[in-house]
Scaffold this motif. Structure first.
Motif, PDB file in Angstrom:
ATOM      1  N   LEU A 214      -2.408   5.093  -2.089  1.00 58.84           N
ATOM      2  CA  LEU A 214      -3.061   5.964  -1.115  1.00 58.84           C
ATOM      3  C   LEU A 214      -3.070   7.404  -1.605  1.00 58.84           C
ATOM      4  O   LEU A 214      -2.079   7.919  -2.119  1.00 58.84           O
ATOM      5  CB  LEU A 214      -2.334   5.917   0.225  1.00 58.84           C
TER       6      LEU A 214
ATOM      7  N   VAL B 212      -1.949  -1.174  -4.020  1.00 64.84           N
ATOM      8  CA  VAL B 212      -2.944  -0.138  -3.712  1.00 64.84           C
ATOM      9  C   VAL B 212      -2.230   1.195  -3.578  1.00 64.84           C
ATOM     10  O   VAL B 212      -1.118   1.263  -3.029  1.00 64.84           O
ATOM     11  CB  VAL B 212      -3.712  -0.464  -2.408  1.00 64.84           C
TER      12      VAL B 212
ATOM     13  N   VAL C  41       0.877  -1.170   0.000  1.00 66.14           N
ATOM     14  CA  VAL C  41       0.000   0.000   0.000  1.00 66.14           C
ATOM     15  C   VAL C  41       0.913   1.219   0.000  1.00 66.14           C
ATOM     16  O   VAL C  41       1.681   1.418   0.938  1.00 66.14           O
ATOM     17  CB  VAL C  41      -0.926   0.001   1.227  1.00 66.14           C
TER      18      VAL C  41
ATOM     19  N   SER D 295       2.782  -1.036  -7.253  1.00 66.48           N
ATOM     20  CA  SER D 295       2.071  -1.133  -5.976  1.00 66.48           C
ATOM     21  C   SER D 295       0.724  -1.831  -6.143  1.00 66.48           C
ATOM     22  O   SER D 295       0.083  -1.730  -7.189  1.00 66.48           O
ATOM     23  CB  SER D 295       1.856   0.253  -5.385  1.00 66.48           C
TER      24      SER D 295
ATOM     25  N   LEU E 227      -5.517  -0.613   9.216  1.00 69.02           N
ATOM     26  CA  LEU E 227      -4.380  -1.441   8.832  1.00 69.02           C
ATOM     27  C   LEU E 227      -3.817  -2.186  10.041  1.00 69.02           C
ATOM     28  O   LEU E 227      -3.441  -3.360   9.948  1.00 69.02           O
ATOM     29  CB  LEU E 227      -3.295  -0.570   8.197  1.00 69.02           C
TER      30      LEU E 227
ATOM     31  N   LEU F 177     -10.115  -2.561   2.312  1.00 63.34           N
ATOM     32  CA  LEU F 177      -8.754  -3.084   2.358  1.00 63.34           C
ATOM     33  C   LEU F 177      -8.758  -4.607   2.408  1.00 63.34           C
ATOM     34  O   LEU F 177      -7.966  -5.271   1.720  1.00 63.34           O
ATOM     35  CB  LEU F 177      -8.006  -2.512   3.571  1.00 63.34           C
TER      36      LEU F 177
ATOM     37  N   LEU G 156       3.692  -1.021   4.018  1.00 63.96           N
ATOM     38  CA  LEU G 156       3.219   0.354   3.846  1.00 63.96           C
ATOM     39  C   LEU G 156       4.390   1.197   3.364  1.00 63.96           C
ATOM     40  O   LEU G 156       5.381   1.375   4.075  1.00 63.96           O
ATOM     41  CB  LEU G 156       2.675   0.906   5.161  1.00 63.96           C
TER      42      LEU G 156
END
Length: 427
Positions: free
Chosen positions: A326, A324, A246, A322, A265, A388, A281
């Motif tokens: 953000l 996902v 993410v 990636s 998360l 998620l 992350l």
């Protein structure tokens, strides 16, 4: 071919999203019978540089430069790090030192509209002669820094050119404006200059409908929305990360700290060993200490990857690899109309976008209409956690894709077509 003078502070090797807007317009304007001529500072104090943008400067374009005096150079004597942060707009709201407060007060009250104000007079003198020599009929100023618009305002008085003011961000309603420790007289001066620019420019360009609505209360001049966008590149194949990565690309200021996202998360890590083993992350760019503290308090420190600032090419590859992406904005009334430039490159990467921002954030309609993701507000927790988990399950099956993304209208060439029509050159 019509000549148009583009007056901009940000030009390669400046890094970040601010430089890309007019770099790309300059690339495509010749396709619409426009010759762009660029004016930029010779010795700027860019908070971020990216040499990869130098390779994207259109071949043969004329770029005129003149020296600029910037007080940020003197302020570095006191604190190089703090000065760079303030120059980049990274203002920490918590636990400010006396030095930070002093630098902010000086920035907000002694340098109006901004610390690049000393570039105005020499630029007007030089450009007045250039406009006459080149027979230029149209000038475009792009801000911030909004002192660039004052160059346009004075050139219009001297040269009778058509002046178009492009606002990549709002002026007095921008999120950090009220953190500059402005006195009442300084705030009034900012408002007066904003009103001057909005009412003396012939036409105005903004990047969001929210800003258009705001400005329409202050002027009767024509206003159009031309968003930022994405471009096409020769891209080498980039495999998706094996982990459930993410990623956020760009600055995470202190106010961009969505605790419910971090908590969601954190719970997923605690509740699922499989998620825990796969999750990473990744926050690329400048990240404030307040955000890092929040992440660590939620137990996400072990999963955190901080690669720092990436070149544009590296950022594009990270986006495509990636799982996902953000997109995070400050939770305030003032940020509802902020449409970050990176949202369009996120869209073009065809990876799911998870956004967190203020309620009624304009970005939500753009992302959802393009079928590229979903946007939440700061108060939502269960909804963030659920999406998620849903995307994680799709990732495990190898099915986390966006087959129906619709992004063509945000290509830089299409946006330049809209620009050329608005300034009355191409039909």
């Amino acid at each position: 071919m019509q000549k148009v003078l583009i007056i901009t502070y940000y030009w390669p090797p400046a890094g970040g999203p601010g430089v890309q807007r007019w770099l790309k317009f300059a690339k495509y304007l010749p396709s619409f019978n426009v010759e762009p001529i660029v004016y930029a500072p010779e010795n700027p104090n860019y908070p971020i540089t990216d040499d990869s943008f130098l390779q994207e400067v259109p071949e043969g374009i004329r770029v005129y430069k003149r020296k600029i005096f910037e007080p940020y150079g003197l302020a570095r004597i006191f604190s190089k790090k703090k000065t760079k942060q303030i120059s980049a707009g990274i203002i920490t709201s918590k636990n400010q030192s006396p030095l930070e407060k002093l630098l902010l007060w000086i920035r907000g009250n002694l340098f109006i509209p901004d610390a690049r104000k000393f570039w105005i007079k020499p630029s007007v003198n030089f450009l007045s002669q250039l406009i006459e020599k080149e027979n230029i009929g149209i000038i475009i100023t792009t801000g911030p820094p909004h002192s660039v618009h004052l160059i346009g305002q004075q050139l219009k008085k001297r040269s009778k050119v058509q002046w178009i003011a492009d606002f990549r961000d709002p002026w007095t309603s921008i999120g950090y404006h009220d953190k500059l420790l402005l006195t009442a007289s300084s705030q009034k001066k900012h408002k007066q200059l904003e009103h001057l620019v909005l009412n003396e420019a012939d036409k105005i360009i903004v990047t969001s409908n929210t800003t258009k609505l705001e400005f329409s209360q202050l002027t009767t001049k024509p206003i159009t929305v031309i968003t930022n966008g994405y471009d096409t590149y020769k891209e080498r194949p980039v495999p998706l990360d094996a982990k459930f990565t993410v990623s956020h690309i760009g600055s995470l200021l202190s106010g961009r700290d969505p605790l419910n996202l971090w908590k969601a998360l954190s719970e997923l890590v605690m509740e699922s060993d499989e998620f825990k083993q796969c999750f990473r992350l990744q926050l690329a760019g400048v990240v404030s200490r307040d955000v890092i503290a929040s992440l660590e308090s939620c137990g996400l420190g072990p999963y955190l990857d901080l690669p720092g600032y990436l070149s544009h090419e590296e950022a594009m590859e990270l986006q495509r690899s990636s799982q996902v992406l953000l997109l995070i904005e400050i939770d305030s009334e003032e940020t509802k109309g902020i449409v970050p430039g990176k949202v369009f490159e996120y869209m073009a990467s065809k990876r799911p976008i998870l956004g967190v921002g203020p309620k009624e954030w304009e970005v939500a309609s753009l992302v959802e209409a393009s079928n590229t993701g979903i946007i939440f507000d700061y108060q939502q927790f269960k909804e963030i956690k659920d999406i998620l988990w849903q995307w994680f399950l799709e990732y495990k099956k190898g099915e986390l894709f966006l087959p129906f993304a619709k992004t063509e209208q945000y290509h830089r060439k299409e946006l330049t077509r809209k620009l050329s029509k608005y300034i009355g050159i191409w039909e």
